[in-house]
Scaffold this motif. Structure first.
Motif, PDB file in Angstrom:
ATOM      1  N   VAL A 180      -6.377 -11.999  14.301  1.00 44.96           N
ATOM      2  CA  VAL A 180      -6.720 -12.694  15.404  1.00 44.96           C
ATOM      3  C   VAL A 180      -8.398 -12.968  15.759  1.00 44.96           C
ATOM      4  CG1 VAL A 180      -4.562 -11.748  16.528  1.00 44.96           C
ATOM      5  CG2 VAL A 180      -6.445 -10.436  17.019  1.00 44.96           C
ATOM      6  N   GLU A 181      -9.252 -11.960  15.225  1.00 42.61           N
ATOM      7  CA  GLU A 181     -10.472 -12.342  15.665  1.00 42.61           C
ATOM      8  C   GLU A 181     -10.765 -13.547  14.517  1.00 42.61           C
ATOM      9  OE1 GLU A 181     -15.046 -10.803  14.900  1.00 42.61           O
ATOM     10  OE2 GLU A 181     -13.445  -9.258  14.389  1.00 42.61           O
ATOM     11  N   ALA A 182     -10.425 -13.636  13.294  1.00 37.67           N
ATOM     12  CA  ALA A 182     -10.961 -14.721  12.596  1.00 37.67           C
ATOM     13  C   ALA A 182     -10.379 -16.059  13.165  1.00 37.67           C
ATOM     14  CB  ALA A 182     -10.140 -14.351  11.134  1.00 37.67           C
ATOM     15  N   LEU A 183      -9.126 -16.040  13.529  1.00 30.18           N
ATOM     16  CA  LEU A 183      -8.428 -16.938  14.149  1.00 30.18           C
ATOM     17  C   LEU A 183      -9.043 -17.445  15.516  1.00 30.18           C
ATOM     18  CD1 LEU A 183      -4.712 -16.183  13.871  1.00 30.18           C
ATOM     19  CD2 LEU A 183      -5.730 -17.910  12.577  1.00 30.18           C
ATOM     20  N   MET A 184      -9.715 -16.616  16.467  1.00 32.08           N
ATOM     21  CA  MET A 184     -10.301 -17.217  17.319  1.00 32.08           C
ATOM     22  C   MET A 184     -11.700 -17.579  16.965  1.00 32.08           C
ATOM     23  SD  MET A 184      -9.161 -14.404  20.374  1.00 32.08           S
ATOM     24  CE  MET A 184      -9.640 -12.991  19.560  1.00 32.08           C
ATOM     25  N   ARG A 185     -12.119 -17.085  16.086  1.00 29.48           N
ATOM     26  CA  ARG A 185     -13.597 -17.463  15.711  1.00 29.48           C
ATOM     27  C   ARG A 185     -13.555 -18.796  15.139  1.00 29.48           C
ATOM     28  NH1 ARG A 185     -17.961 -14.289  14.756  1.00 29.48           N
ATOM     29  NH2 ARG A 185     -16.703 -12.531  14.843  1.00 29.48           N
ATOM     30  N   THR A 192      -4.948 -15.092  21.913  1.00 28.32           N
ATOM     31  CA  THR A 192      -4.185 -14.530  21.105  1.00 28.32           C
ATOM     32  C   THR A 192      -3.765 -13.135  21.756  1.00 28.32           C
ATOM     33  OG1 THR A 192      -6.315 -13.139  20.316  1.00 28.32           O
ATOM     34  CG2 THR A 192      -5.539 -15.097  18.822  1.00 28.32           C
ATOM     35  N   VAL A 193      -2.683 -12.456  21.240  1.00 33.38           N
ATOM     36  CA  VAL A 193      -2.307 -11.343  21.791  1.00 33.38           C
ATOM     37  C   VAL A 193      -1.933 -10.256  20.489  1.00 33.38           C
ATOM     38  CG1 VAL A 193      -0.439 -10.069  23.142  1.00 33.38           C
ATOM     39  CG2 VAL A 193      -0.941 -12.574  23.674  1.00 33.38           C
ATOM     40  N   LEU A 194      -2.538  -9.147  20.609  1.00 32.41           N
ATOM     41  CA  LEU A 194      -2.139  -8.132  19.563  1.00 32.41           C
ATOM     42  C   LEU A 194      -1.330  -6.973  20.002  1.00 32.41           C
ATOM     43  CD1 LEU A 194      -4.588  -7.164  16.782  1.00 32.41           C
ATOM     44  CD2 LEU A 194      -3.488  -5.481  18.299  1.00 32.41           C
ATOM     45  N   LEU A 195      -0.151  -6.713  19.129  1.00 31.20           N
ATOM     46  CA  LEU A 195       0.799  -5.448  19.614  1.00 31.20           C
ATOM     47  C   LEU A 195       0.430  -4.546  18.604  1.00 31.20           C
ATOM     48  CD1 LEU A 195       3.892  -4.830  21.457  1.00 31.20           C
ATOM     49  CD2 LEU A 195       3.789  -4.227  19.127  1.00 31.20           C
ATOM     50  N   ASP A 196       0.096  -3.292  18.878  1.00 35.39           N
ATOM     51  CA  ASP A 196      -0.071  -2.115  17.773  1.00 35.39           C
ATOM     52  C   ASP A 196       0.031  -0.744  18.741  1.00 35.39           C
ATOM     53  OD1 ASP A 196      -0.296  -0.560  15.515  1.00 35.39           O
ATOM     54  OD2 ASP A 196      -0.836  -2.574  14.554  1.00 35.39           O
ATOM     55  N   LEU A 197      -0.216   0.307  17.863  1.00 32.64           N
ATOM     56  CA  LEU A 197      -0.134   1.661  18.550  1.00 32.64           C
ATOM     57  C   LEU A 197      -1.715   1.526  19.339  1.00 32.64           C
ATOM     58  CD1 LEU A 197       1.062   3.747  15.563  1.00 32.64           C
ATOM     59  CD2 LEU A 197       2.160   3.153  17.554  1.00 32.64           C
ATOM     60  N   PRO A 198      -1.735   2.555  20.140  1.00 32.14           N
ATOM     61  CA  PRO A 198      -3.039   2.689  20.938  1.00 32.14           C
ATOM     62  C   PRO A 198      -4.217   2.705  20.227  1.00 32.14           C
ATOM     63  CG  PRO A 198      -1.290   4.064  21.912  1.00 32.14           C
ATOM     64  CD  PRO A 198      -0.733   3.659  20.466  1.00 32.14           C
ATOM     65  N   GLY A 199      -4.416   3.445  19.444  1.00 38.47           N
ATOM     66  CA  GLY A 199      -5.552   3.748  18.413  1.00 38.47           C
ATOM     67  C   GLY A 199      -5.875   2.380  17.761  1.00 38.47           C
ATOM     68  N   THR A 205      -9.531  -4.136  20.395  1.00 40.77           N
ATOM     69  CA  THR A 205     -10.230  -4.567  21.850  1.00 40.77           C
ATOM     70  C   THR A 205     -11.931  -4.429  21.657  1.00 40.77           C
ATOM     71  OG1 THR A 205      -8.065  -4.110  22.893  1.00 40.77           O
ATOM     72  CG2 THR A 205     -10.189  -4.300  24.265  1.00 40.77           C
ATOM     73  N   ALA A 206     -12.339  -3.287  21.331  1.00 41.12           N
ATOM     74  CA  ALA A 206     -13.684  -3.043  21.244  1.00 41.12           C
ATOM     75  C   ALA A 206     -14.379  -4.127  20.348  1.00 41.12           C
ATOM     76  CB  ALA A 206     -14.128  -1.732  20.704  1.00 41.12           C
ATOM     77  N   ARG A 207     -13.937  -4.396  19.154  1.00 46.12           N
ATOM     78  CA  ARG A 207     -14.803  -5.291  18.166  1.00 46.12           C
ATOM     79  C   ARG A 207     -14.289  -6.661  18.748  1.00 46.12           C
ATOM     80  NH1 ARG A 207     -11.661  -7.147  14.053  1.00 46.12           N
ATOM     81  NH2 ARG A 207     -13.648  -7.216  12.850  1.00 46.12           N
ATOM     82  N   ILE A 208     -13.412  -7.224  19.164  1.00 40.99           N
ATOM     83  CA  ILE A 208     -13.108  -8.444  19.764  1.00 40.99           C
ATOM     84  C   ILE A 208     -14.236  -8.762  20.741  1.00 40.99           C
ATOM     85  CG2 ILE A 208     -11.715 -10.286  20.592  1.00 40.99           C
ATOM     86  CD1 ILE A 208      -9.695  -8.833  18.689  1.00 40.99           C
ATOM     87  N   ALA A 209     -14.148  -7.642  21.707  1.00 42.10           N
ATOM     88  CA  ALA A 209     -15.105  -7.916  22.853  1.00 42.10           C
ATOM     89  C   ALA A 209     -16.411  -8.004  22.562  1.00 42.10           C
ATOM     90  CB  ALA A 209     -15.018  -6.575  23.787  1.00 42.10           C
ATOM     91  N   ALA A 210     -16.918  -7.336  21.428  1.00 41.44           N
ATOM     92  CA  ALA A 210     -18.311  -7.258  20.898  1.00 41.44           C
ATOM     93  C   ALA A 210     -18.561  -8.651  20.257  1.00 41.44           C
ATOM     94  CB  ALA A 210     -18.307  -6.337  20.007  1.00 41.44           C
ATOM     95  N   ALA A 211     -17.515  -9.332  19.731  1.00 44.13           N
ATOM     96  CA  ALA A 211     -17.534 -10.712  19.099  1.00 44.13           C
ATOM     97  C   ALA A 211     -17.738 -11.563  20.120  1.00 44.13           C
ATOM     98  CB  ALA A 211     -16.552 -10.706  18.094  1.00 44.13           C
ATOM     99  N   GLY A 212     -17.634 -11.367  21.444  1.00 44.35           N
ATOM    100  CA  GLY A 212     -17.463 -12.379  22.381  1.00 44.35           C
ATOM    101  C   GLY A 212     -16.249 -13.247  22.731  1.00 44.35           C
TER     102      GLY A 212
END
Length: 348
Positions: A180-185, A192-199, A205-212
């Motif tokens: 999803v990060e590559a697609l948004m870039r 995008t929406v990402l569904l997975d386990l909490p970890g 969430t942290a890395r996509i926020a850092a990427a802007g």
């Protein structure tokens, strides 16, 4: 190496164990840093010099290391892949303190699985695969291994489909968000929406926020055996379906079909039995069963599962790494009939 020698290596079982020891001790990194003698390496790794010299000779005979002078070792093209930070992530996969070692234990219990007909991993470790790995805090984590693996093929997925035709994509079991990060870039209006386990979701969430890209990203922690975020243009399942048995895989695909609109697209990315190297795909097929009870499938088997979930097959694209991207649309005559799935309810 001749077939006879390959068989002898496989029968002895020693080579993979020696390789894992070298990876765990970060032997390649020590050699790269100039600690290239047995005594220096033993001091750096806290190991017995005599036995270490035997292990290094064993690996050097097999091309993992070179021995330019007696008792002095150098890297080869093989041991370069054992360096920390190598794109393959091989060192972390082989580290005896990490998730890879727990998976190796399940592989070693193949005989137990043959006799019981059940996956080895939950029996050995007392918990289902994803639940157990989420609780392991020592050594290289499973999510980081997944992340490295996803980075190895994401550029090929970007090139394999016209993603710019979508406005909103749900990545089901999307791990740490590499796709999803590559697609948004690449596509600056895509949401995008990402569904997975909490970890995994927290890491994404942290890395996509850092990427802007946080304003175009929606994280969802949960199970893909439960209702999924509705109304997206595209739903992606990358290396998800092979983790599950037929009943569970069908349940996941039904959830996707229920969540999609009449014109939604469903993209399943897998390495298919009838398009893969037999040695590699049969090994992965056994691992999927031993870890999760899953299986590798042919294109026809995957199309059959998708059809039962209300999806109509459209096309298939093969990517350079050997992954197949299968495209489906919702079958117009289908109406959902949801059945409970057996399993731990955890995303890939």
């Amino acid at each position: 190496m001749t077939a006879d020698l390959e068989f002898a290596e496989a029968a002895s079982g020693l080579a993979p164990i020696a390789l894992r020891a070298a990876a765990t001790l970060r032997m390649a990194d020590h050699i790269a840093a100039g600690h290239d003698t047995v005594l220096s390496l033993a001091e750096r790794t806290g190991t017995d010099p005599d036995l270490l010299s035997r292990v290094l000779r064993f690996l050097a005979c097999r091309g993992v290391f070179a021995e330019p002078r007696p008792g002095t070792y150098a890297l080869t093209h093989l041991s370069l892949t054992l360096l920390e930070g190598h794109p393959s992530g091989l060192c972390d996969w082989l580290d005896a303190s990490g998730a890879g070692a727990r998976m190796d234990a399940a592989v070693g219990d193949l005989l137990g699985a043959l006799r019981s007909g059940e996956p080895s991993y939950p029996r050995l470790h007392g918990r289902p695969f994803y639940e157990d790995l989420a609780l392991q805090s020592s050594g290289p984590a499973f999510d980081s291994l997944r992340h490295t693996h996803a980075e190895s093929y994401v550029s090929d997925l970007l090139a394999a489909y016209p993603w710019d035709q979508a406005r909103r994509i749900v990545d089901v079991g999307g791990g740490t968000g590499v796709l999803v990060e590559a697609l948004m870039r690449t596509h600056n209006t895509l949401r995008t929406v990402l569904l997975d386990l909490p970890g995994a979701v927290a890491a994404a969430t942290a890395r996509i926020a850092a990427a802007g890209f946080g304003d175009r990203f929606t994280p969802v922690s949960g199970s893909f055996f439960e209702p999924l975020p509705a109304g997206a243009d595209v739903y992606t399942l990358v290396n998800v379906v092979h983790n599950w048995n037929d009943e569970q895989a069908a349940a996941i695909l039904r959830r996707c079909s229920e969540a999609g609109r009449r014109d939604s697209t469903f993209i399943i990315v897998e390495r298919l039995v009838d398009h893969a190297d037999p040695r590699a795909i049969t090994a992965m097929d056994l691992r999927m069963f031993l870890f999760l009870g899953g299986k590798e499938r042919t294109a026809a088997q995957l199309r059959e599962l998708a059809s039962a979930a209300g999806m109509a097959y459209q096309s298939m694209v093969e990517t350079p790494p050997g992954l197949q991207l299968l495209v489906f649309r919702k079958r117009r005559s289908w109406s959902p009939r949801v059945r409970a799935a057996k399993g731990d309810g955890s995303p890939s």
